[in-house]
Design a protein around this motif. Structure first.
Motif, PDB file in Angstrom:
ATOM      1  N   UNK A 205       0.813  -1.218   0.000  1.00  0.00           N
ATOM      2  CA  UNK A 205       0.000   0.000   0.000  1.00  0.00           C
ATOM      3  C   UNK A 205       0.845   1.266   0.000  1.00  0.00           C
ATOM      4  N   UNK A 206       2.035   1.191   0.615  1.00  0.00           N
ATOM      5  CA  UNK A 206       2.915   2.363   0.648  1.00  0.00           C
ATOM      6  C   UNK A 206       3.472   2.600  -0.752  1.00  0.00           C
ATOM      7  N   UNK A 207       3.217   3.771  -1.287  1.00  0.00           N
ATOM      8  CA  UNK A 207       3.676   4.094  -2.636  1.00  0.00           C
ATOM      9  C   UNK A 207       2.756   3.641  -3.743  1.00  0.00           C
ATOM     10  N   UNK A 208       1.614   3.030  -3.409  1.00  0.00           N
ATOM     11  CA  UNK A 208       0.686   2.541  -4.434  1.00  0.00           C
ATOM     12  C   UNK A 208      -0.249   3.622  -4.940  1.00  0.00           C
ATOM     13  N   UNK A 209      -0.185   4.821  -4.372  1.00  0.00           N
ATOM     14  CA  UNK A 209      -0.942   5.979  -4.838  1.00  0.00           C
ATOM     15  C   UNK A 209      -2.450   5.731  -4.850  1.00  0.00           C
ATOM     16  N   UNK A 210      -2.935   4.993  -3.863  1.00  0.00           N
ATOM     17  CA  UNK A 210      -4.371   4.774  -3.728  1.00  0.00           C
ATOM     18  C   UNK A 210      -4.964   3.796  -4.707  1.00  0.00           C
ATOM     19  N   UNK A 211      -4.147   3.049  -5.435  1.00  0.00           N
ATOM     20  CA  UNK A 211      -4.662   2.119  -6.439  1.00  0.00           C
ATOM     21  C   UNK A 211      -5.025   0.757  -5.868  1.00  0.00           C
ATOM     22  N   UNK A 212      -4.618   0.478  -4.628  1.00  0.00           N
ATOM     23  CA  UNK A 212      -4.899  -0.829  -4.018  1.00  0.00           C
ATOM     24  C   UNK A 212      -5.782  -0.719  -2.784  1.00  0.00           C
ATOM     25  N   UNK A 213      -6.182   0.464  -2.414  1.00  0.00           N
ATOM     26  CA  UNK A 213      -7.004   0.646  -1.233  1.00  0.00           C
ATOM     27  C   UNK A 213      -6.816   2.040  -0.668  1.00  0.00           C
ATOM     28  N   UNK A 214      -7.564   2.336   0.378  1.00  0.00           N
ATOM     29  CA  UNK A 214      -7.512   3.650   1.019  1.00  0.00           C
ATOM     30  C   UNK A 214      -6.929   3.505   2.412  1.00  0.00           C
ATOM     31  N   UNK A 215      -5.774   4.110   2.634  1.00  0.00           N
ATOM     32  CA  UNK A 215      -5.145   4.090   3.953  1.00  0.00           C
ATOM     33  C   UNK A 215      -5.953   4.974   4.892  1.00  0.00           C
ATOM     34  N   UNK A 216      -6.335   4.415   6.045  1.00  0.00           N
ATOM     35  CA  UNK A 216      -7.152   5.164   7.001  1.00  0.00           C
ATOM     36  C   UNK A 216      -6.405   5.505   8.290  1.00  0.00           C
TER      37      UNK A 216
END
Length: 476
Positions: A205-216
């Motif tokens: 998820x780190x560095x995925x620019x929101x393409x794999x999910x939303x970090x909350x």
């Protein structure tokens, strides 16, 4: 492997809009054009977007509910944090827009574990202050820290001025909480330094620019606060001298160098011309300048260590002039010269900008060769190369000094960028050091790293088979 084909979201059924409104409540959404306006244009003014609705969830459960509704209907989503993206990653083009600005709680501070758990909408500067109140340091520091939010910073693996000592954002994250593309909540928040239980899922998820999910939410590393920081503003003759000075400073200080930033004379002139209250700290001009910061665990000997490094640099003719900050206010003035370059360039006019990285030892040779190649294909272009020499990250920008040159510059932008990126490849560098890929560089990424992109698309397909998460970004 074929690219995931996102479902177009330019037209969202009224039933879905009403379901989203119901799930988030009256404070959790907006369709007011005045409130939407700052969310649908990027900071640089390069991208103008649109969205049928802005969602403002108050907690992770509401994020999950919204994502589940969109997933079931095949509706695309653009997540947005502080909207400080420089590559168009957070500007919606018809997608449902989700901002986490209401999720700004610090859930826990654990000084003994040197960690804190915070929600994605926390502004970086507030987290720096929160850590300081607990007598700790959160070292991530960059020009947009008064606006940038931790969720976006993690999603783009932000860099900043202290990477030399503390590493990129991914090295500052212990754990994450995120909502996956089907609405599932993944709880990976942990303060552990050692956890050898399979794949390190947070790193996807780190560095995925929101393409794999939303970090909350994120659990972040904290560090002891330095007892003393010393800062010098130095004038030099060349980038080669700056690299040699960096090696000398690290050796003399025993690794106490926390930041080492370089800027050319023209960048300083732009800042002094377009940023009120700034001035050249040195008596005479120099081709290049360095901001050198050292941090120490003890107060005694700190100033002497910096003075020793400068003294040896003078003797070796690596540094031509220097001034040491006498107080915090002067140190902030020195940092303002470096951190205002992007703002000053906007005052100067249009530019073709590149965020690249090169091995530190090759930086001088790269800047020389790339500058010569740019001059050969576009004689009216002037190179302004500045940035984080300590970690090899150069902001290699090409500017025009008058309106005619800027018009021609924009017409030749593709050729200029291709020249820069080809040279980056020759030096074993990266076309994106800390700004991410977004929309701006996705074709370049696909062309230059086809195998990497194929693997990323396979991961995207596995986690987001409907292609709804930030569908235009990174992989396209």
């Amino acid at each position: 492997m074929t690219a995931v084909q996102p479902v177009p979201a330019q037209t969202v059924p009224a039933t879905i809009i009403e379901a989203l409104k119901s799930a988030l409540g009256p404070k959790g959404w907006s369709q007011d054009e005045h409130e939407l306006a700052p969310h649908i244009a990027d900071w640089r003014g390069r991208y103008q977007g649109s969205t049928p609705i802005l969602l403002k969830p108050a907690n992770t459960a509401e994020v999950a509910a919204a994502v589940k509704i969109c997933s079931d209907a095949g509706i695309a989503i653009t997540p947005q944090a502080g909207n400080t993206s420089l590559c168009g990653a957070s500007t919606p083009q018809g997608e449902v827009l989700i901002t986490l600005k209401r999720m700004n709680a610090v859930r826990e501070i654990d000084p003994d574990n040197d960690s804190m758990t915070v929600e994605a909408g926390c502004v970086l500067e507030s987290l720096q202050n929160t850590a300081a109140d607990a007598d700790r340091l959160f070292p991530l520091s960059l020009g947009s820290q008064g606006t940038a939010m931790i969720g976006g910073l993690v999603s783009t693996n932000a860099g900043g001025v202290h990477v030399l000592r503390y590493g990129m954002t991914r090295e500052l994250v212990l754990g994450l909480e995120a909502v996956l593309p089907d609405g599932t909540i993944w709880s990976g928040l942990t303060g552990l330094r050692k956890d050898n239980t399979g794949y390190d899922l947070k790193q996807l998820l780190i560095g995925a620019e929101g393409t794999l999910g939303i970090i909350t939410a994120a659990t972040l590393k904290l560090f002891p606060r330095p007892a003393k920081m010393e800062l010098a503003f130095c004038g030099l003759n060349s980038v080669e001298d700056a690299v040699s000075f960096l090696s000398l400073a690290k050796r003399v200080s025993g690794g106490a160098v926390t930041a080492f930033e370089i800027m050319p004379r023209l960048a300083l002139e732009f800042v002094c011309a377009f940023v009120p209250g700034t001035r050249d700290p040195l008596e005479s001009p120099h081709p290049w300048y360095v901001v050198c910061e050292m941090s120490f665990g003890r107060t005694d000997g700190a100033r002497e260590t910096l003075e020793d490094a400068l003294g040896q640099a003078f003797e070796a003719e690596l540094v031509q002039d220097a001034v040491i900050a006498e107080n915090e206010s002067q140190a902030l003035d020195f940092w303002r010269l470096r951190e205002s370059i992007a703002l000053a360039e906007r005052g100067q006019g249009k530019a073709i900008k590149h965020d690249i990285s090169i091995p530190v030892s090759k930086m001088a040779a790269f800047i020389d060769l790339a500058s010569a190649r740019i001059k050969a294909i576009f004689p009216d272009g002037v190179v302004v190369a500045f940035g984080h020499v300590g970690d090899g990250n150069v902001h290699f920008n090409v500017v025009g000094l008058d309106e005619a040159a800027q018009t021609a510059l924009m017409a030749n932008g593709a050729a200029i960028s291709a020249c820069v990126y080809d040279t980056v490849d020759e030096f074993g560098g990266s076309i994106s050091a800390e700004h991410g890929i977004g929309i701006l560089k996705r074709e370049e990424l696909a062309t230059r790293k086809p195998v990497d992109v194929a693997v990323m698309r396979a991961i995207k397909q596995a986690l987001d088979p409907k292609g709804i998460m930030n569908p235009r970004v990174l992989l396209g």
